[in-house]
Design an enzyme around this catalytic site. Structure first.
Site, PDB file in Angstrom:
ATOM      1  N   ARG A  65       0.859  -1.202   0.000  1.00 33.95           N
ATOM      2  CA  ARG A  65       0.000   0.000   0.000  1.00 33.95           C
ATOM      3  C   ARG A  65       0.891   1.246   0.000  1.00 33.95           C
ATOM      4  O   ARG A  65       0.591   2.251  -0.617  1.00 33.95           O
ATOM      5  CB  ARG A  65      -0.957  -0.009   1.201  1.00 33.95           C
ATOM      6  CG  ARG A  65      -1.745   1.265   1.324  1.00 33.95           C
ATOM      7  CD  ARG A  65      -3.019   1.175   2.169  1.00 33.95           C
ATOM      8  NE  ARG A  65      -3.011   0.212   3.225  1.00 33.95           N
ATOM      9  CZ  ARG A  65      -2.397   0.355   4.420  1.00 33.95           C
ATOM     10  NH1 ARG A  65      -1.754   1.467   4.702  1.00 33.95           N
ATOM     11  NH2 ARG A  65      -2.449  -0.595   5.334  1.00 33.95           N
ATOM     12  N   LYS A  97      -7.327   6.813 -19.873  1.00 38.07           N
ATOM     13  CA  LYS A  97      -7.553   7.317 -21.246  1.00 38.07           C
ATOM     14  C   LYS A  97      -6.285   7.194 -22.104  1.00 38.07           C
ATOM     15  O   LYS A  97      -5.772   6.107 -22.257  1.00 38.07           O
ATOM     16  CB  LYS A  97      -8.065   8.752 -21.177  1.00 38.07           C
ATOM     17  CG  LYS A  97      -9.061   9.011 -20.064  1.00 38.07           C
ATOM     18  CD  LYS A  97     -10.351   8.228 -20.186  1.00 38.07           C
ATOM     19  CE  LYS A  97     -11.307   8.633 -19.080  1.00 38.07           C
ATOM     20  NZ  LYS A  97     -12.356   7.713 -18.797  1.00 38.07           N
ATOM     21  N   TYR A 131     -15.297  17.295 -16.520  1.00 35.14           N
ATOM     22  CA  TYR A 131     -15.870  15.950 -16.455  1.00 35.14           C
ATOM     23  C   TYR A 131     -16.917  15.920 -15.333  1.00 35.14           C
ATOM     24  O   TYR A 131     -16.627  16.328 -14.198  1.00 35.14           O
ATOM     25  CB  TYR A 131     -14.740  14.933 -16.210  1.00 35.14           C
ATOM     26  CG  TYR A 131     -15.265  13.560 -15.868  1.00 35.14           C
ATOM     27  CD1 TYR A 131     -16.046  12.860 -16.779  1.00 35.14           C
ATOM     28  CD2 TYR A 131     -15.002  12.973 -14.636  1.00 35.14           C
ATOM     29  CE1 TYR A 131     -16.545  11.614 -16.465  1.00 35.14           C
ATOM     30  CE2 TYR A 131     -15.488  11.725 -14.322  1.00 35.14           C
ATOM     31  CZ  TYR A 131     -16.266  11.050 -15.239  1.00 35.14           C
ATOM     32  OH  TYR A 131     -16.768   9.821 -14.920  1.00 35.14           O
ATOM     33  N   ASP A 161      -6.367  19.228 -15.215  1.00 36.21           N
ATOM     34  CA  ASP A 161      -6.686  17.879 -15.686  1.00 36.21           C
ATOM     35  C   ASP A 161      -6.264  17.840 -17.161  1.00 36.21           C
ATOM     36  O   ASP A 161      -6.887  18.475 -18.015  1.00 36.21           O
ATOM     37  CB  ASP A 161      -8.196  17.624 -15.515  1.00 36.21           C
ATOM     38  CG  ASP A 161      -8.610  16.236 -16.004  1.00 36.21           C
ATOM     39  OD1 ASP A 161      -7.887  15.643 -16.825  1.00 36.21           O
ATOM     40  OD2 ASP A 161      -9.691  15.765 -15.593  1.00 36.21           O
TER      41      ASP A 161
HETATM   42  C1  LIG Z   1     -11.315  14.487 -18.348  1.00 35.85           C
HETATM   43  C2  LIG Z   1     -11.564  13.423 -17.328  1.00 35.85           C
HETATM   44  N1  LIG Z   1     -11.078  13.580 -16.092  1.00 35.85           N
HETATM   45  C3  LIG Z   1     -11.286  12.634 -15.137  1.00 35.85           C
HETATM   46  C4  LIG Z   1     -12.003  11.490 -15.380  1.00 35.85           C
HETATM   47  C5  LIG Z   1     -12.207  10.453 -14.297  1.00 35.85           C
HETATM   48  O1  LIG Z   1     -11.312   9.397 -14.492  1.00 35.85           O
HETATM   49  P1  LIG Z   1     -11.613   7.843 -14.090  1.00 35.85           P
HETATM   50  O2  LIG Z   1     -12.756   7.394 -14.927  1.00 35.85           O
HETATM   51  O3  LIG Z   1     -10.326   7.161 -14.406  1.00 35.85           O
HETATM   52  O4  LIG Z   1     -11.927   7.837 -12.638  1.00 35.85           O
HETATM   53  C6  LIG Z   1     -12.527  11.290 -16.664  1.00 35.85           C
HETATM   54  C7  LIG Z   1     -13.315  10.074 -16.949  1.00 35.85           C
HETATM   55  O5  LIG Z   1     -13.991   9.959 -17.938  1.00 35.85           O
HETATM   56  C8  LIG Z   1     -12.302  12.287 -17.658  1.00 35.85           C
HETATM   57  O6  LIG Z   1     -12.805  12.149 -18.886  1.00 35.85           O
END
Ligand SMILES: Cc1ncc(COP(=O)(O)O)c(C=O)c1O
Length: 387
Positions: free
Chosen positions: A53, A203, A106, A178
């Site tokens: 962990r 992604k 998101y 992000d």
């Molecule tokens: C731009 C963006 N940030 C964060 C996330 C969240 O990531 P996760 O699905 O890996 O938890 C997503 C998920 O679709 C996303 O498209």
């Protein structure tokens, strides 16, 4: 200026940093260490690993790699992009703090902020961060963090990272970007002044739609200390196998991104000329309102495109017909993924929330993959014929 040939390029970094052959066997592929614990020669005498962990050698390799790719000082990986986002709130926010978040990020992010983190006495303001005056006005004495996504999901609105970092720093707040949509190949927020970069590694970094993950890349010692502590304290870490999947995925990140971008341009042009498509949101069009910012801030346009089919009925009809494009949530895989933000990624915003940011029921989002572009276009063409 003469290029410093000693600084490795992006693809070389992706393929070599943290990816060194295993010293004990010579195995070229990094080993997966599926172990929970580590033998100690005597009390307190070990090789730097005590419990998985806290740290794991496969995870260490991935964290070294991702820190190098984003140009950061440290990276810490978590079980998903949302787990990484939670870790930021746990590490850097406390009761009474205020956060400015882009109003078009998101959908899972405002869901987490409003329905979970707000319960701990943290306040959130949602702001159109393409409007720098609105960001300045939203700043408060207790603003600790600014959270932005650029381009936004799914409206493809850009924010000026350099300027927003300046606003944040003028009040001793920190900026988190992000960078999931662009990947470090096309956009480098830390070089533009961001304090931390977040990715859903699910992604483009993984790139093969076969594992979830999230990372926070930090720039300062307190980022590394707090995030490492949170991995140990809260335990939302990425498993060794999934770390390995990302290590394998990033080896081809550079070539994948070039192809994603190339196909993105072809598909965006096709959609724009199609008579059934009412509007295409794509930062690579010279008449995109922020085209010059896109050219300045990014080195490619990526492969995320949103287009308007006119109604929920039309969107449903066309999405039922796609065959090469895969209907599903997510993005950034080698396969073209197509989705309906209003009922999928942005359902949590509610109708009023979506209306406020201009997200309509007829919008379809496409993450253009790296198949042959003529096959993607032929598929979209036959699906659009259903409208
Ligand atoms: C731009 C963006 N940030 C964060 C996330 C969240 O990531 P996760 O699905 O890996 O938890 C997503 C998920 O679709 C996303 O498209």
């Amino acid at each position: 200026m003469k290029k410093d040939t000693k600084v490795p390029g992006f693809a070389t970094t992706a393929i070599h940093v943290g990816q060194e052959p295993d010293p004990s066997t010579g195995a070229v592929a990094p080993p997966i260490f599926p172990t929970s614990t580590y033998v100690q020669e005597e009390l307190g005498k070990h090789k730097g690993y005590e419990y998985s962990r806290v740290s794991n050698p496969t995870r260490t390799r991935l964290e070294q790699n991702l820190a190098a790719l984003e140009g950061g000082a440290s990276a810490h990986v978590f079980a998903s992009g949302m787990a990484a986002t939670v870790a930021v709130t746990q590490c850097f926010l406390k009761q009474g703090d205020h956060v400015i978040c882009g109003h078009n990020v998101y959908g899972g992010v405002p869901r987490l902020f409003d329905q979970v983190i707000a319960n701990y006495g943290v306040e959130f303001s949602y702001v159109d961060n393409s409007d720098l005056d609105a960001v300045k006005k939203a700043m408060r004495w207790n603003t600790r963090l600014l959270w932005i996504e650029t381009p936004t999901n799914p409206l493809m609105v850009l924010s000026d990272i350099r300027e927003i970092a300046r606003i944040a720093h003028s009040r001793k707040a920190e900026l988190v970007v992000d960078n999931t949509f662009m990947s470090p190949y096309f956009q480098r927020p830390i070089e533009l002044g961001a304090d931390m970069v977040m990715h859903s590694t699910t992604k483009f970094l993984n790139g093969h739609s076969d594992g979830l993950g999230g990372v926070i890349v930090g720039t300062k010692p307190h980022h590394a200390e707090r995030l490492a502590f949170m991995q140990k304290a809260a335990g939302a870490i990425l498993s060794p196998f999934e770390c390995w999947l990302v290590l394998r995925g990033v080896k081809t990140l550079a070539v994948r991104m070039v192809k994603h971008d190339e196909n993105g341009r072809v598909v965006a042009d096709f959609l724009r000329k199609h008579k059934k498509v009412k509007k295409v949101l794509y930062p690579g069009f010279p008449d995109h309102p922020q085209y010059s910012l896109a050219r300045r801030q990014m080195t490619g346009f990526g492969s995320m495109i949103t287009f308007e089919t006119g109604s929920l009925r039309n969107a449903k009809k066309m999405l039922a017909k796609v065959r090469v494009c895969t209907l599903g949530e997510s993005l950034g895989g080698v396969e073209t993924l197509i989705s309906h933000p209003a009922t999928m990624t942005h359902a949590a915003l509610g109708e009023a929330g979506r209306k406020k940011i201009g997200l309509t029921d007829g919008m379809v989002r496409i993450s253009v993959g790296i198949e042959d572009s003529q096959d993607i276009i032929a598929d979209l063409d036959q699906a659009l014929a259903a409208i």
